[in-house]
Design a protein around this motif. Structure first.
Motif, PDB file in Angstrom:
ATOM      1  N   ASN A 115       0.964  -1.208  -0.121  1.00 32.49           N
ATOM      2  CA  ASN A 115      -0.103   0.587  -0.027  1.00 32.49           C
ATOM      3  C   ASN A 115       1.329   0.953  -0.055  1.00 32.49           C
ATOM      4  N   PHE A 119      -0.208   4.670  -1.198  1.00 34.66           N
ATOM      5  CA  PHE A 119      -0.523   5.922  -0.577  1.00 34.66           C
ATOM      6  C   PHE A 119       0.393   6.872   0.348  1.00 34.66           C
ATOM      7  N   GLY A 123       1.659   6.896   4.680  1.00 37.89           N
ATOM      8  CA  GLY A 123      -0.028   6.946   4.226  1.00 37.89           C
ATOM      9  C   GLY A 123      -0.490   5.229   4.393  1.00 37.89           C
ATOM     10  N   VAL A 126      -2.774   4.669   6.826  1.00 35.55           N
ATOM     11  CA  VAL A 126      -4.043   4.739   6.969  1.00 35.55           C
ATOM     12  C   VAL A 126      -5.165   3.547   6.537  1.00 35.55           C
ATOM     13  N   TYR A 444       2.695  11.083   1.880  1.00 38.57           N
ATOM     14  CA  TYR A 444       1.762  10.707   1.908  1.00 38.57           C
ATOM     15  C   TYR A 444       1.489  11.041   0.630  1.00 38.57           C
ATOM     16  N   PRO A 446      -2.118  12.085  -1.421  1.00 41.49           N
ATOM     17  CA  PRO A 446      -3.310  12.950  -1.169  1.00 41.49           C
ATOM     18  C   PRO A 446      -4.447  12.704  -1.353  1.00 41.49           C
ATOM     19  N   LEU A 449      -5.935   9.165   0.046  1.00 41.48           N
ATOM     20  CA  LEU A 449      -6.352   9.466   0.840  1.00 41.48           C
ATOM     21  C   LEU A 449      -7.924  10.510   0.822  1.00 41.48           C
ATOM     22  N   THR A 452      -9.804   7.147  -0.952  1.00 40.68           N
ATOM     23  CA  THR A 452     -10.228   6.846   0.357  1.00 40.68           C
ATOM     24  C   THR A 452     -11.949   7.255   1.043  1.00 40.68           C
ATOM     25  N   VAL A 453     -11.023   8.298   1.401  1.00 41.87           N
ATOM     26  CA  VAL A 453     -12.845   8.878   1.888  1.00 41.87           C
ATOM     27  C   VAL A 453     -13.575   9.058   1.383  1.00 41.87           C
ATOM     28  N   TYR A 490     -10.014   7.757  -7.480  1.00 44.56           N
ATOM     29  CA  TYR A 490      -8.139   8.146  -7.598  1.00 44.56           C
ATOM     30  C   TYR A 490      -7.710   7.999  -8.740  1.00 44.56           C
TER      31      TYR A 490
END
Length: 506
Positions: A115, A119, A123, A126, A444, A446, A449, A452-453, A490
């Protein structure tokens, strides 16, 4: 001394003893903040197709797998419609497992490490923490289910212990004294198997799956002997849906199959990394998923349907079925086998994952074993028997699980296959240099992330707003929604024709 530790003979002895777990190749230049021997690329990849096949047998052959498979045949569909739903659902799982297996098998690293490519080297914590936390909760629930199965046997053999199974008289935190003893025994047994290393786990799961097949076949044979072949009925409930009315129910059954396997499917790289070749992994997946799951499901239905003529009621819990047999030996043997099988799935699905995930957070402070023990202790602190006793909590947990896991899967697949085109710089996953390919912004990435959110938040809306129009049905597909949104978001944010060079990254 250092030279001695690098000799092949020493490496072989270490692997045979199960220490260290991965026998990872910690190369010069690897940052200790990202590396230990459990997370580093494997020196040897020795698992064949049978080992992967046995992994899936352990994952399927449990009390939870038995009840899940049986429940599909009680949805009000005809048996052929259920079988079609099973074939499609397990086919989807097979396809996605091959996708997630490839990057870890090719690089020899576990799920949290691969990952880092998508990420970022920091990151990646997470998705690791999300998957690890989910696994801790289910580790506790599965241990509780296995201990409840053990309680059935104990009370059958020693009825005098019944008062100690009463939580009102002999209870603490909602669990009776007998339950505490059974839970503690299985907790220690699982920790002992885990502690001895990955090779012992491999041998353990090689045994568990076939052992359950033997007991299931004997149990089915016993029930057929009692009721006769004519009593077998592949439809466990009344057929309620016909024509196009059956389609939504079939789609729901497909989603249920995928959701059931979503956890082990996500971190399957923790196991595929040991495969000696991707072909071996793919063959093991074929035998362990479509072939094995269908055979197991049919055996479950045959056994469950025969409980009606033999015992006068439908029993979908195999331990309860075994407990009805008028033989102490049969009861003990059957219940112990199902208990061992549940231990097998727990180690496979819910112990290995947080072990690697938590180790990834701080490799020098948390070894693979320490990560697993953190999960084991956490599984007690959440008092899983209280979670399981509340059907609403379990209902929301399953669908929130899909909403959280789906986007992580989507991002990993999109990055490896569509953005990177299967090209990964293994050494770059273990450096914190700002010029590192996977350092991105302070470690990280972005886009990963954000994706994912976005995927998780939108996918969880139908679960939390189940009273809204069409939301209850939509919630069944939380994994698919989260996965699709994570993948597309993504790609929209991060797509580039080829991976950047180390000089241009950062």
């Amino acid at each position: 001394m250092a030279d001695t530790l690098e000799t092949p003979q020493h490496q072989d002895l270490v692997e045979a003893a199960g220490l260290p777990v991965g026998s990872g190749d910690v190369r010069p230049g690897y940052d200790p903040r990202l590396t230990n021997e459990d997370l580093a690329p494997l020196r040897k990849q020795t698992w064949g197709a049978y080992n992967i096949f046995a992994f899936w047998m352990s994952d399927v052959h449990s009390v939870g797998g038995y009840v899940t498979a049986g429940s599909l045949f009680a949805l009000g569909l005809t048996s052929w419609q259920v079988l079609v739903a099973l074939v499609v659902g397990i086919g989807i799982v097979y396809f996605f497992c091959n996708l997630v297996a490839k990057p870890s098998q090719a690089t020899g690293v576990p799920y949290p490490v691969i990952n880092r490519v998508a990420f970022g080297v920091l990151g990646a914590n997470v998705p690791a923490i999300i998957r690890g936390s989910i696994a801790v909760a289910w580790y506790g629930i599965q241990t509780y289910l296995a201990s409840a199965a053990l309680d059935v046997v104990v009370l059958k053999l020693w009825p005098g212990l019944m008062p100690y199974a009463d939580a009102d008289r002999w209870g603490l935190l909602g669990l009776p004294l007998l339950g505490w003893c059974s839970y503690a025994l299985l907790w220690v047994l699982q920790a002992a198997v885990f502690w001895t290393g990955m090779e012992t786990i491999r041998r353990f799961i090689d045994f568990c799956g076939p052992a359950v097949y033997v007991v299931m076949a004997v149990l089915a044979g016993y029930l057929i002997y009692r009721a006769g072949w004519g009593a077998i009925d592949l439809s466990l409930g009344e057929v309620k849906y016909h024509g196009f009315d059956a389609l939504p129910v079939m789609l729901g059954a497909i989603a249920l199959v995928v959701s059931y396997f979503s956890g082990p499917m996500l971190n399957f790289g923790d196991f595929s990394r040991y495969g000696r070749s991707f072909r071996a992994v793919r063959t093991g997946n074929l035998l362990g998923l479509p072939v094995n799951f269908l055979a197991f499901s049919i055996l479950v239905v045959v056994t469950s349907s025969l409980t009606i003529p033999v015992f006068g009621e439908l029993i979908t819990d195999p331990v309860q079925t075994v407990a009805r047999i008028d033989s102490t030996f049969a009861i003990v043997l059957g219940a112990l086998t199902f208990t061992i099988a549940t231990i097998g799935i727990n180690i496979v699905a819910n112990f290995i994952s947080p072990a690697f995930d938590f180790s990834n957070v701080s490799p020098q402070r948390i070894s693979w074993r320490a990560g697993g023990m953190i999960a084991a202790v956490g599984s007690v602190l959440i008092t899983p028997w209280n979670l399981y006793n509340n059907p609403d909590v379990i209902h929301y947990t399953l669908e929130i699980l899909g909403a959280a896991i789906g986007p992580l899967f989507g991002v990993l697949i999109a990055d490896y296959y569509l953005v990177r085109r299967q090209q990964v710089d293994v050494d770059a996953m273990f450096t914190l240099e700002p010029s590192g390919r996977y350092y991105y912004r302070k470690g990280y990435n972005p886009p990963a992330l954000i994706a994912t959110v976005v995927g998780a938040v939108i996918a969880v809306v139908p679960v939390l707003w189940s009273s809204g129009p069409g939301m209850h049905t939509t919630a069944q597909y939380s994994w698919f929604i989260g996965m699709g949104l994570g993948l597309l978001t993504y790609l929209a944010l991060a797509y580039r024709p080829q991976a950047p060079s180390p000089a241009s990254a950062g």
